[in-house]
Design an enzyme around this catalytic site. Structure first.
Site, short mmCIF file in Angstrom:
data_model
loop_
_atom_site.label_atom_id
_atom_site.label_comp_id
_atom_site.label_asym_id
_atom_site.label_seq_id
_atom_site.Cartn_x
_atom_site.Cartn_y
_atom_site.Cartn_z
N GLU A 1 -34.36 99.35 10.45
CA GLU A 1 -34.71 97.72 10.65
C GLU A 1 -35.60 97.29 9.23
O GLU A 1 -36.80 98.15 8.91
CB GLU A 1 -35.43 97.43 11.74
CG GLU A 1 -35.70 95.96 11.85
CD GLU A 1 -36.30 95.52 13.21
OE1 GLU A 1 -35.67 96.15 14.33
OE2 GLU A 1 -36.79 94.47 13.02
N LYS B 1 -40.69 95.49 22.39
CA LYS B 1 -39.50 96.02 21.50
C LYS B 1 -40.25 95.96 20.01
O LYS B 1 -39.83 97.09 19.28
CB LYS B 1 -38.25 94.94 21.57
CG LYS B 1 -37.14 95.26 20.64
CD LYS B 1 -37.09 94.91 19.32
CE LYS B 1 -36.06 95.45 18.48
NZ LYS B 1 -36.32 95.49 17.00
N ASP C 1 -37.51 113.08 21.74
CA ASP C 1 -36.28 112.31 22.38
C ASP C 1 -36.70 110.95 22.51
O ASP C 1 -37.40 110.71 23.46
CB ASP C 1 -36.11 113.07 23.75
CG ASP C 1 -35.23 112.52 24.47
OD1 ASP C 1 -34.74 111.20 24.38
OD2 ASP C 1 -34.65 113.22 25.36
N HIS D 1 -39.39 89.23 7.01
CA HIS D 1 -38.28 89.72 7.56
C HIS D 1 -37.13 89.72 6.42
O HIS D 1 -36.62 90.88 6.02
CB HIS D 1 -37.90 89.30 9.05
CG HIS D 1 -36.59 90.26 9.47
ND1 HIS D 1 -36.81 91.34 9.89
CD2 HIS D 1 -35.43 90.20 9.60
CE1 HIS D 1 -35.66 91.84 10.31
NE2 HIS D 1 -34.75 90.83 10.15
C1 MEV Z 1 -38.71 92.44 15.62
O1 MEV Z 1 -37.71 93.77 15.53
C2 MEV Z 1 -39.71 92.62 16.63
C3 MEV Z 1 -40.47 91.22 16.91
O2 MEV Z 1 -39.64 90.38 17.60
C4 MEV Z 1 -41.73 91.59 17.85
C5 MEV Z 1 -42.32 90.35 18.41
O3 MEV Z 1 -41.73 89.62 18.70
O4 MEV Z 1 -43.50 90.75 18.92
C6 MEV Z 1 -41.02 90.61 15.62
#
Ligand code: MEV
Length: 437
Positions: A85, A279, A295, A392
């Site tokens: 990513e 996430k 793992d 991003h």
């Molecule tokens: C993107 O991979 C992760 C985010 O969505 C985490 C978050 O929203 O806290 C930016």
């Protein structure tokens, strides 16, 4: 319709590829070329990778990056991160730098106990089972002497076996709940070998010995396996600084602290947000877990279960203001190894462990927890200020250029242009198309 194939695993790698191409790709030779372009020219190295799993046809690369400047418990670390990513490593590096100037991260392993269960059915009176278990417990302990000899010599091994009555949750269901200390090993193989031996001994003793206690009772082992839920193998990482030190060009320290606390409160109140919040944390955790040959499926499963431990899926990070200090921390379960498994086989994992100065499993637990906290900090910092898309998309620009097969000159011009203009997929496509006109 594709016909099933038997004996596939016995075919050579070349034959497997031929079968694949003739079955699914209309005999297209370019597919074979792509697969082979990822083979390593060092045949020994390729063989090593071929033998990690069954039916290998090629290698699937992930970029391996490094995020420097992590001050953790007074020592500077460079974290190896394997992830695809775009913005994750940049975000980790930014968070590392931010906290480097504010005292760095503190991390602590809180506990290291792992566990597994022999799951079995028992048809009979509980008190008879308790008597049986207490009678055979010394035999169970003795039965794993050979398996656990090396682990015991190193200071680890089985900690305890207890009989657990689960019949309130499921009729006739009992378990032997076993706890282990596996030191620098993740311990899956060790734990599973012990559990399978316990299952065997339990079943044998039930057949031979139980009739002396009760003529009617019956015991059936269902399965034995480690648990990837390891809430007794916990690590905590934290940062703390005066609120005024949080001031950035976007926000005053107090406002920034309050926004972080509010963002976490939202993740605690709303599972839909908590999943995305976590996430983002896993972006950092998985990248280090993979780079260190651990793992990530086990880690993911265990951490998400922990995020639900209070009955609702919630944030893994926490923050508060105490006096004039901002406190921000993460607490997660982690079953990590720095010996055995891939850690002693994969050349890049060996490099990663070298970069980390030959760490113990406890060290790596701490580094991984820090990576998760740093990633969450970077995400929240963007989310409550400029949003995540700017950073991003800036990192994603190269992916879009590569999708368009941009030349080196086109890339240079695009990078220059998008320093001052917002990156969107459309804007990049239009920019390159205009260049090409
Ligand atoms: C993107 O991979 C992760 C985010 O969505 C985490 C978050 O929203 O806290 C930016």
């Amino acid at each position: 319709m594709v016909k099933p194939i038997s004996g596939f695993s016995k075919l050579s790698k070349e034959k497997k590829i031929q079968w694949l191409i003739s079955t699914y790709c209309q005999g297209e030779d370019s597919i074979s070329k792509i697969l082979k372009s990822y083979w390593n020219t060092d045949t020994k190295l390729q063989q090593l990778h071929d033998e990690f799993i069954e039916n290998t046809i090629s290698n699937f690369y992930l970029p391996l990056a490094i995020a420097p400047n992590f001050l953790i418990n007074g020592k500077i670390y460079t974290l190896p991160m394997a992830i695809e990513e775009s913005s994750v490593v940049a975000a980790a590096s930014n968070a590392a730098k931010f906290w480097l100037e504010r005292g760095g991260f503190k991390a602590k392993v809180l506990s290291t106990t792992k566990n597994g269960q022999v799951h079995f059915n028992f048809f009979g009176k509980k008190k008879e089972l308790v008597l049986f278990f207490n009678t055979i417990k010394p035999k169970l302990l003795l039965s794993i002497a050979a398996i656990s000899k090396n682990m015991v010599n190193r200071g680890g091994g089985l900690l305890d076996i207890v009989l657990v009555d689960k019949t309130k949750d499921l009729e006739n269901y009992y378990q032997l709940h076993c706890t282990f200390e596996t030191l620098d090993a993740m311990g899956a193989n060790f734990i599973n070998s012990c559990l399978e031996q316990f299952a065997k001994t339990l079943q044998e003793e039930a057949i031979y010995f139980m009739p002396f206690i009760t003529s009617k009772a019956r015991l059936e082992v269902v399965m034995s396996i480690l648990s990837n839920y390891v809430p007794e193998c916990l690590v905590r990482a934290e940062v703390c600084c005066p609120i005024s030190d949080l001031t950035t060009k976007e926000l005053k320290g107090k406002d920034f602290a309050e926004k972080i606390i509010r963002a976490i409160a939202i993740a605690k109140a709303e599972p839909r947000r908590a999943v995305t919040h976590n996430k983002g944390i896993m972006n950092g955790i998985d990248a280090v877990v993979i780079a260190t040959g651990n793992d990530f499926r086990a880690v993911e499963a265990g951490i998400h279960a922990y995020a639900s431990k209070d009955g609702r899926y919630s944030s893994l990070t926490h923050a508060e203001i105490v006096g004039d200090q901002f406190h921000y921390w993460i607490e997660i379960p982690l079953a990590i190894g720095t010996v055995g498994g891939l850690t002693t086989l994969h050349p890049l994992v060996k490099v990663a462990l070298e970069i980390l100065q030959k760490p113990s499993a406890k060290d790596v637990m701490q580094l991984i927890a820090v990576a998760g906290l740093a990633q969450n900090f970077a995400a929240i910092k963007s989310l409550v200020t400029i949003g995540i898309q700017k950073g991003h998309m800036k990192m994603h620009l190269m992916n879009i250029l590569n999708q368009m097969q941009a030349s080196a000159i086109e890339k240079k011009e695009a990078i220059e242009y998008f320093k001052k203009n917002t990156v969107t997929h459309n804007a990049v496509v239009t920019f390159i198309e205009n260049l090409r006109k």
